[in-house]
Design an enzyme around this catalytic site. Sequence first.
Site, mmCIF file in Angstrom:
data_model
loop_
_atom_site.group_PDB
_atom_site.id
_atom_site.type_symbol
_atom_site.label_atom_id
_atom_site.label_comp_id
_atom_site.label_asym_id
_atom_site.label_seq_id
_atom_site.Cartn_x
_atom_site.Cartn_y
_atom_site.Cartn_z
ATOM 1 N N GLU A 177 -15.598 61.686 21.888
ATOM 2 C CA GLU A 177 -16.058 62.776 20.781
ATOM 3 C C GLU A 177 -17.088 63.969 20.685
ATOM 4 O OE1 GLU A 177 -16.265 59.876 20.777
ATOM 5 O OE2 GLU A 177 -15.452 58.380 18.998
ATOM 6 N N HIS B 228 -19.080 51.400 10.736
ATOM 7 C CA HIS B 228 -17.906 51.784 9.847
ATOM 8 C C HIS B 228 -18.122 52.644 8.593
ATOM 9 C CE1 HIS B 228 -15.807 50.053 13.177
ATOM 10 N NE2 HIS B 228 -15.424 50.943 13.558
#
Lengths: 351, 330
Positions: free
Chosen positions: B59, B128
């Site tokens: 990322e 998540h």
Amino acid sequence: MTTLRNQGVPDAGHAMHLLRQMLRVRRLEEKCIELYSAAKIRGFLHVYIGEEAVAAGVMETLAPEDAVVATYREHGHALLRGVSAGAILAEMYGHAEGCCRGRGGSMHLFDAATRFYGGNAIVAGGLPLAVGLALADRMAGRQQVTVCFFGEGAVAEGEFHESMNLAALWQLPVLFCCENNLYAMGTALGRSESQTDIALKAAAYEIPAWAVDGMDVLAVEEAARRAVDAVRSGGGPHFLELRTYRFRAHSMFDPELYREKSEVAQWMERDPISLLQGAMQAAGQLPDDEWADLQADVDAEISTAVGFAENGTPEPVSELARFVYSDRADDGSDGGTAGSGEGSRKGGAAG
Amino acid sequence: MKTTYREAMRAALRDAMQRDERVFLMGEDVGRYGGSFAVSLGLLEEFGPERIRDTPLSESGFVGAGIGAALGGMRPVVEIMTVNFSLLALDQIINNAATLLHMSGGQFNVPIVIRMTTGAGRQLGAQHSHSLEGWYAHIPGLRILAPATLADARGMLWTALQDPDPVLIFEHGSLYNVAGELDEDAGAVGIDKAALLRQADGSADTVTLITYGGTLPLVLEAADQLAGEGIGTDVVDLRTLRPLDTHTLLDSVARTHRAVVVDEGWRSGSISAEIAARISEQAFFDLDAPVERVCSEEVPVPYAKHLEQAALPSVERVMAAARRAVGAGG
């Protein structure tokens, strides 16, 4: 290993130019230390003294349209990329005439005109940016090179590895220049890395990598030219580990408890400026009067720059809220309470 | 035409790619997989791997590369699978994207758009499911968008790409399947103003319900049910969390005299806290009752359905808060 590259000094004019470039960086930073001690400039100040051959050798190989990403020890990179000493010093004074209008300071020098992208104080934070700049060049079909300078401390960061992988995976036109001065602040390389051969790490990502004597400006230039040419002609990313040393402390606050004075003294025998100067003198390329003229020229440049910075104007507080967002027409949002400054998108005063 | 939030997002991406060849999409599984939420399904075939660019799981690396590409003149759209994963890219988003314009004295814009999913409700567990857009709204230099409607899913992206500054778009995972009607020629929408989606009908008791993103549908449902109880509601969809359009909020509160802020983020230090503070700072004398807040319980979002649902804002909790506001206001 005390001599300059094996074959000596090739061209007197070019050697003189490199000597001048290194001396400009040295004198600028000696002046910075003086100004810091006189409390004219503040913040963190990290000088590059001892490492000048790296910036001088690499910058020499770049074209004006290439991009440069550097670290917080970047005065020399900025100067040799073409940012004036006056704009650099004025920035450290916090003046409007500074290259970032007083918002960056010593660690955050930027210059759009020379495609100089900082000035990054987060170790390894500049590497992904360099990958992206190279990606943009690739996608736009431009034959440009992005050079990214970073210290050996950065190789412990995940961003180093992510960047190596992306650059190699996508074969991007970027040259990574690791300035290995052996200490990440006060932590010696061997205390922070299981594998201290940094070029080997890059090689693990299938990136052509060389270790270079970073005190020898001719060796740096030669290696950089070879690498830049390869990158520019579509050879994908390349990597140089430039083995160098900083003669001064990490910053002005560093008592240097972590290394012996004898070690510093030993490296100072290979001062990159003295090395080139000595080689030129031995080759009869540096008559005493020319050396004196060179020093006088450089001193005059720095002295003029100090005058420019000293006579600059503080960036007005009324401009505080500028450059958080781009200047544009009022979007109608007030962004909060009066005086918060947020949402002041017209570039005017807060509130 | 009938469409879904997911299809509207895809149409926006396709439109942006067609309009400007500098636009490209980059992220984990955006290409061959079709996007982890199928937003970019089919775009690889249409635009090729240079512009629909799969990335490794890194990322910080690919968000930073997006920032660099923006500096280099491109218009990258970077997709991060979820807001939880964006934490691995915080350095690049906050230390670079948000600061470079300022630190460079106005020399370097970062015209990047970063998209990610946010929110809970699908039993995905704590890593998540969080709603951290309020954190990002803390950062000067970023613009934070939270499209809640089909029109915004379709229209915000192109406007964001025209913005010279970094824009983060938060897409609530529960919205992708929302279906509805959208004009055939729907296109770009403004990103500066909040939207007054529903206005109180002048009944005796009124309250402003303020929300954004994934909680908008449940707030609208609560508004319907409250109408049945004789409570009139203004519903404000913030749309943009930074900079906040406080005018729209304050105009509404000036009419209804009460406010309930609904935010899936945790209460402490949340965007709902900021909104409540602004109302008290700027509209204190308009208020007939304390500002109410409906937020997530202060726990990492749990997996078990009953626990997860108990942790999240619900229609019932919104209605209860509205009733309290009205009751307290007399």
